[in-house]
Design a protein around this motif. Structure first.
Motif, PDB file in Angstrom:
ATOM      1  N   LEU A  10      31.812  26.583 -41.172  1.00 41.77           N
ATOM      2  CA  LEU A  10      31.995  26.584 -42.623  1.00 41.77           C
ATOM      3  C   LEU A  10      33.176  27.494 -42.992  1.00 41.77           C
ATOM      4  O   LEU A  10      34.041  27.126 -43.793  1.00 41.77           O
ATOM      5  CB  LEU A  10      30.704  27.081 -43.285  1.00 41.77           C
ATOM      6  N   LEU A  11      33.208  28.672 -42.361  1.00 47.64           N
ATOM      7  CA  LEU A  11      34.298  29.612 -42.642  1.00 47.64           C
ATOM      8  C   LEU A  11      35.660  28.993 -42.275  1.00 47.64           C
ATOM      9  O   LEU A  11      36.607  28.998 -43.081  1.00 47.64           O
ATOM     10  CB  LEU A  11      34.092  30.904 -41.830  1.00 47.64           C
ATOM     11  N   ALA A  12      35.691  28.446 -41.056  1.00 50.85           N
ATOM     12  CA  ALA A  12      36.965  27.857 -40.587  1.00 50.85           C
ATOM     13  C   ALA A  12      37.394  26.726 -41.516  1.00 50.85           C
ATOM     14  O   ALA A  12      38.576  26.591 -41.858  1.00 50.85           O
ATOM     15  CB  ALA A  12      36.806  27.348 -39.159  1.00 50.85           C
ATOM     16  N   THR A  13      36.427  25.923 -41.965  1.00 53.69           N
ATOM     17  CA  THR A  13      36.762  24.804 -42.858  1.00 53.69           C
ATOM     18  C   THR A  13      37.286  25.333 -44.194  1.00 53.69           C
ATOM     19  O   THR A  13      38.276  24.831 -44.735  1.00 53.69           O
ATOM     20  CB  THR A  13      35.513  23.919 -43.093  1.00 53.69           C
ATOM     21  N   ALA A  39      41.594  24.537 -38.859  1.00 52.32           N
ATOM     22  CA  ALA A  39      40.167  24.894 -38.759  1.00 52.32           C
ATOM     23  C   ALA A  39      39.811  25.223 -37.311  1.00 52.32           C
ATOM     24  O   ALA A  39      39.158  26.234 -37.024  1.00 52.32           O
ATOM     25  CB  ALA A  39      39.324  23.738 -39.280  1.00 52.32           C
ATOM     26  N   VAL A  40      40.275  24.388 -36.390  1.00 53.37           N
ATOM     27  CA  VAL A  40      39.969  24.610 -34.970  1.00 53.37           C
ATOM     28  C   VAL A  40      40.552  25.944 -34.519  1.00 53.37           C
ATOM     29  O   VAL A  40      39.904  26.733 -33.809  1.00 53.37           O
ATOM     30  CB  VAL A  40      40.529  23.450 -34.120  1.00 53.37           C
ATOM     31  N   ALA A  41      41.803  26.239 -34.971  1.00 54.40           N
ATOM     32  CA  ALA A  41      42.456  27.483 -34.561  1.00 54.40           C
ATOM     33  C   ALA A  41      41.652  28.686 -35.041  1.00 54.40           C
ATOM     34  O   ALA A  41      41.393  29.635 -34.280  1.00 54.40           O
ATOM     35  CB  ALA A  41      43.861  27.527 -35.129  1.00 54.40           C
ATOM     36  N   THR A  42      41.218  28.650 -36.300  1.00 52.92           N
ATOM     37  CA  THR A  42      40.450  29.775 -36.845  1.00 52.92           C
ATOM     38  C   THR A  42      39.140  29.943 -36.059  1.00 52.92           C
ATOM     39  O   THR A  42      38.778  31.053 -35.634  1.00 52.92           O
ATOM     40  CB  THR A  42      40.127  29.515 -38.330  1.00 52.92           C
ATOM     41  N   PHE A  43      38.479  28.805 -35.877  1.00 53.29           N
ATOM     42  CA  PHE A  43      37.195  28.830 -35.155  1.00 53.29           C
ATOM     43  C   PHE A  43      37.397  29.450 -33.768  1.00 53.29           C
ATOM     44  O   PHE A  43      36.685  30.372 -33.365  1.00 53.29           O
ATOM     45  CB  PHE A  43      36.665  27.400 -35.037  1.00 53.29           C
ATOM     46  N   ALA A  44      38.396  28.945 -33.044  1.00 53.34           N
ATOM     47  CA  ALA A  44      38.619  29.397 -31.669  1.00 53.34           C
ATOM     48  C   ALA A  44      38.980  30.876 -31.644  1.00 53.34           C
ATOM     49  O   ALA A  44      38.493  31.630 -30.787  1.00 53.34           O
ATOM     50  CB  ALA A  44      39.719  28.566 -31.034  1.00 53.34           C
ATOM     51  N   SER A  45      39.807  31.309 -32.608  1.00 49.82           N
ATOM     52  CA  SER A  45      40.228  32.714 -32.548  1.00 49.82           C
ATOM     53  C   SER A  45      39.056  33.640 -32.885  1.00 49.82           C
ATOM     54  O   SER A  45      38.913  34.710 -32.308  1.00 49.82           O
ATOM     55  CB  SER A  45      41.423  32.953 -33.470  1.00 49.82           C
ATOM     56  N   GLU A  46      38.197  33.212 -33.838  1.00 52.53           N
ATOM     57  CA  GLU A  46      37.036  34.048 -34.170  1.00 52.53           C
ATOM     58  C   GLU A  46      36.156  34.230 -32.933  1.00 52.53           C
ATOM     59  O   GLU A  46      35.661  35.316 -32.659  1.00 52.53           O
ATOM     60  CB  GLU A  46      36.215  33.410 -35.303  1.00 52.53           C
ATOM     61  N   GLY A  98      36.885  34.213 -49.668  1.00 58.81           N
ATOM     62  CA  GLY A  98      35.997  33.388 -48.828  1.00 58.81           C
ATOM     63  C   GLY A  98      35.533  34.167 -47.607  1.00 58.81           C
ATOM     64  O   GLY A  98      34.338  34.181 -47.275  1.00 58.81           O
ATOM     65  N   TYR A  99      36.475  34.825 -46.973  1.00 64.84           N
ATOM     66  CA  TYR A  99      36.144  35.538 -45.733  1.00 64.84           C
ATOM     67  C   TYR A  99      35.173  36.690 -46.010  1.00 64.84           C
ATOM     68  O   TYR A  99      34.180  36.878 -45.306  1.00 64.84           O
ATOM     69  CB  TYR A  99      37.418  36.078 -45.086  1.00 64.84           C
ATOM     70  N   ALA A 100      35.458  37.459 -47.085  1.00 67.39           N
ATOM     71  CA  ALA A 100      34.605  38.610 -47.398  1.00 67.39           C
ATOM     72  C   ALA A 100      33.197  38.143 -47.773  1.00 67.39           C
ATOM     73  O   ALA A 100      32.189  38.729 -47.350  1.00 67.39           O
ATOM     74  CB  ALA A 100      35.234  39.412 -48.536  1.00 67.39           C
ATOM     75  N   THR A 101      33.119  37.055 -48.547  1.00 65.06           N
ATOM     76  CA  THR A 101      31.812  36.515 -48.928  1.00 65.06           C
ATOM     77  C   THR A 101      31.029  36.107 -47.678  1.00 65.06           C
ATOM     78  O   THR A 101      29.832  36.371 -47.549  1.00 65.06           O
ATOM     79  CB  THR A 101      31.999  35.276 -49.840  1.00 65.06           C
TER      80      THR A 101
END
Ligand code: ADP
Length: 666
Positions: free
Chosen positions: A101-104, A79-86, A149-152
């Motif tokens: 929420l997205l990262a989770t 989750a942290v990795a996704t958040f940080a990269s976004e 999830g991502y597209a939504t």
């Protein structure tokens, strides 16, 4: 804190497995975070509306590998990795809460996929077709969930139109799948060094494959539209080549290289066609490479397994003590081990004539070829036409082996012989032990009785002297005393001989006249003979030569034989109780046969006749014949049995060497 205290604390910490595992989790998690950001940065290409919907998401492979290897509990790192990269790589300006929420959501999807895949802990994706298919199915389903999830999320944040949701999701999906297909490569990291060593051994081949890959790359540049994608089909050739030679790891690595080169070209904006169309091709290539590679590895493993089994089987057949034959469904022989070739006198292995021209039911007439299994004794027929009793066990060989029959054959006689030999050995050991015991006993008895008997001899001699006048008046007294004295002397000698015998002595050989000695023995048992009503006839040639032996021992032997004859005649009708003793001689031996008119020895009693402790008498010891034979043999002679030629009962013959003429005349 002193250095020593620090060391102690560190040892205590290192010894705690839970702490060690947490530390390892943290190290893996941090390394993953770093790698995630770097990879995302390097492969961020052609995104939809700036954000993370790129056609290649290699970092998802990292995420899945981490969660499969260390467990879904490391999902927070994902989750942290996704958040940080976004935020850092893609410059996503969404609300903190939306991004969280997205990262989770994404981390949960990967964690769930890892959780499911970890339920099959023995899956080796690179070397098992089943495992590869499971992984691919998981990746497709898991990738779909993350993409949706991502597209939504993009629609919710009004970044994209609701109408483009499916196209966006598809892009993301393909990108994720392509990334996750690298998971098996990462999970196989412990074997990288070994693979590298193998690649160095076959460096020529690797170079040729790399050249083939490099040759295909310019193809991408020449394609201007989707209708020309067919020109990319040649890409399958190097991928299949690599998959066949190096397995799934090789093909995935090759695809990874193509991907990297494509990303590089995308970033230089050299690609004339949509990257996403190429990524779809990559996905097909990736799945093909993984499945083909896994199938190749599986086949190679099966071949090794097969070769191992075959060599085990060959070894087993070579050392098997029984004959093993196989035949096809028609009964035509397919193979025979060496024992079978010997047993049935079939051509040996090196012989050009083949055993396959024989039929199993010709070697074993009566065997039921179509029956599932059985056991029976047949008349086995050898190649030369002779037969032998064969104990056979056979089974039907089922598919997938070509259907046929396997038979194990043992010559019944061989088995019986082995059983008899084993039994005889056992009996021999038991008898030897008892004999050794008897030796001890005899020696102890001889020792104990020696003194009283010596005293008895002395007293009797004294009585003879003291009774001088009385004995003159009563001759029967003198006669009885001298008989008693003679018997006591004999008992003393017997004792000494017995002790000698068990202690291995051979006595003193001297010239002995058999008629005289025999006369003494018969006289000593005269009383018993009379009581039993037995006639003893002796037929000794007058010119019977002297023998060279120990007289006392021979007396013992004859005494034994006569006692046995008396026992054997008890059941005979009184008129027929006869014993004949006859002497014979040859150039170098003299023999004396004691024959009675009893029942003789029944055939089943013959094998054990001269064995110690073999007796049919309630009070017998079973030592008479065995010790008699030993005594005679120690003198260079022998004791044998045959059915009596004159009276039909038992006939025991003592044979002794003749006294040499020179000694006889001396
Ligand atoms: P024992 O007399 O104590 O039994 P032996 O060794 O002298 O021991 O004899 C062994 C067995 O051999 C006897 O028990 C008897 O069964 C058999 N045997 C020996 N001599 C004769 C014989 N003359 N006639 C029949 N059986 C005999």
């Amino acid at each position: 804190m002193t250095e020593r205290a620090l060391t102690t604390r560190w040892s205590a910490f290192a010894a705690n497995p839970a702490l060690r595992s947490t530390l390892a989790d943290a190290a893996f998690g941090l390394a993953y975070l770093l790698a995630f950001l770097v990879v995302d940065y390097l492969t961020f290409a052609q995104p939809v509306v700036r954000y993370g919907v790129t056609p290649l998401n290699l970092q998802t492979g990292l995420t899945l590998a981490l969660l499969i290897h260390r467990g879904p509990r490391l999902a927070p790192f994902a989750a942290v990795a996704t958040f940080a990269s976004e935020r850092l790589v893609r410059g996503n300006p969404s609300e903190f809460a939306d991004l969280l929420l997205l990262a989770t959501w994404l981390a949960c999807c990967y964690a769930l996929l890892a959780f499911v895949l970890r339920r099959f802990p023995h899956d080796r994706y690179l070397s098992s077709m089943r495992a590869a298919v499971r992984l691919i199915a998981g990746i497709i389903v898991g990738g779909f969930a993350t993409a949706l999830g991502y597209a939504t999320y993009l629609v919710e944040c009004s970044v994209i139109d609701a109408g483009t949701i499916s196209a966006t999701a598809e892009r993301y999906w393909i990108g994720d799948i392509n990334g996750m297909l690298l998971t098996p490569l990462l999970l196989a990291a412990p074997q990288w060094r070994e693979a590298w060593a193998r690649a160095r051994e076959r460096v020529g081949e690797v170079a040729a494959q790399l050249r083939a890959l490099a040759l295909t790359l310019p193809l991408f540049a020449g394609i201007t539209g989707i209708e020309q994608v067919r020109f990319l089909y040649p890409l399958f050739v190097p991928i299949i080549w690599v998959a066949v030679r190096w397995g799934a790891a090789g093909s995935l690595l090759a695809i990874f290289m193509i991907q990297l080169s494509l990303v590089a070209q995308v970033q230089d904006s050299q690609l004339p066609m949509r990257f996403i169309d190429l990524q779809f091709l990559m996905l097909t290539l990736g799945i093909t490479g993984l499945m083909l590679g896994a199938a190749v590895a599986e086949r190679a493993g099966a071949l090794v397994e097969l070769a191992t089994r075959e060599s085990e089987l060959r070894a087993l057949l070579a050392v098997a003590p029984d004959a093993v034959l196989t035949a096809d469904a028609d009964g035509q022989l397919r193979s025979a081990n060496n024992v079978a070739r010997d047993l049935f006198r079939l051509p040996q292995r090196e012989d050009p004539r083949d055993v396959t021209s024989r039929r199993l039911d010709a070697l074993l007439p009566g065997i039921v070829l179509r029956g599932s299994e059985g056991r029976a004794t047949f008349a086995g027929r050898r190649d030369d036409g002779s037969t032998f009793p064969a104990e056979v066990a056979w089974v039907r060989l089922e598919a997938p082996a070509p259907v046929g029959t396997l038979a194990i054959v043992r010559a019944a006689t061989v088995r019986r012989l082995a059983e008899t030999q084993a039994r005889e050995r056992e009996e021999l050991v038991a008898r030897a032990m008892r004999f050794a015991g008897a030796g001890e006993l005899a020696s102890a008895l001889a020792h104990e009785l020696n003194q009283p008997i010596t005293a008895l001899v002395s007293y009797l001699r004294a009585s003879q002297i003291l009774s001088g006048p009385a004995a003159a008046a009563e001759p029967r007294l003198g006669d009885t005393l001298s008989k008693a004295s003679r018997e006591a002397n004999r008992a003393a000698e017997v004792l000494i001989r017995l002790r000698d015998f068990y202690q291995g002595g051979s006595g003193k050989a001297a010239p002995v006249s058999l008629p005289a000695l025999l006369g003494g023995v018969v006289e000593s048992i005269d009383e018993r003979l009379r009581q039993a009503g037995i006639d003893v006839v002796t037929r000794i040639p007058t010119d019977l030569p002297m023998v060279s032996t120990d007289a006392t021992r021979l007396e013992l032997v004859l005494n034994n034989l006569l006692s046995n004859a008396i026992d054997a005649l008890v059941d005979c009708p009184p008129g027929q109780r006869r014993v004949e003793i006859f002497g014979e001689f040859t150039a170098d031996a003299v023999s004396l046969t004691v024959e009675d008119a009893g029942q003789g020895i029944p055939p089943e009693g013959l094998p054990l006749l001269f064995e110690a402790f073999n007796t049919t008498k309630p009070d017998g010891m079973g030592l008479g014949l065995t010790s008699s034979r030993s005594l005679v043999r120690a003198q260079g002679g022998d004791l044998s049995y045959r059915r009596g030629p004159r009276l039909g009962g038992a006939a025991f013959t003592v044979t002794l060497p003749r006294q040499p003429p020179r000694a006889a005349s001396a």
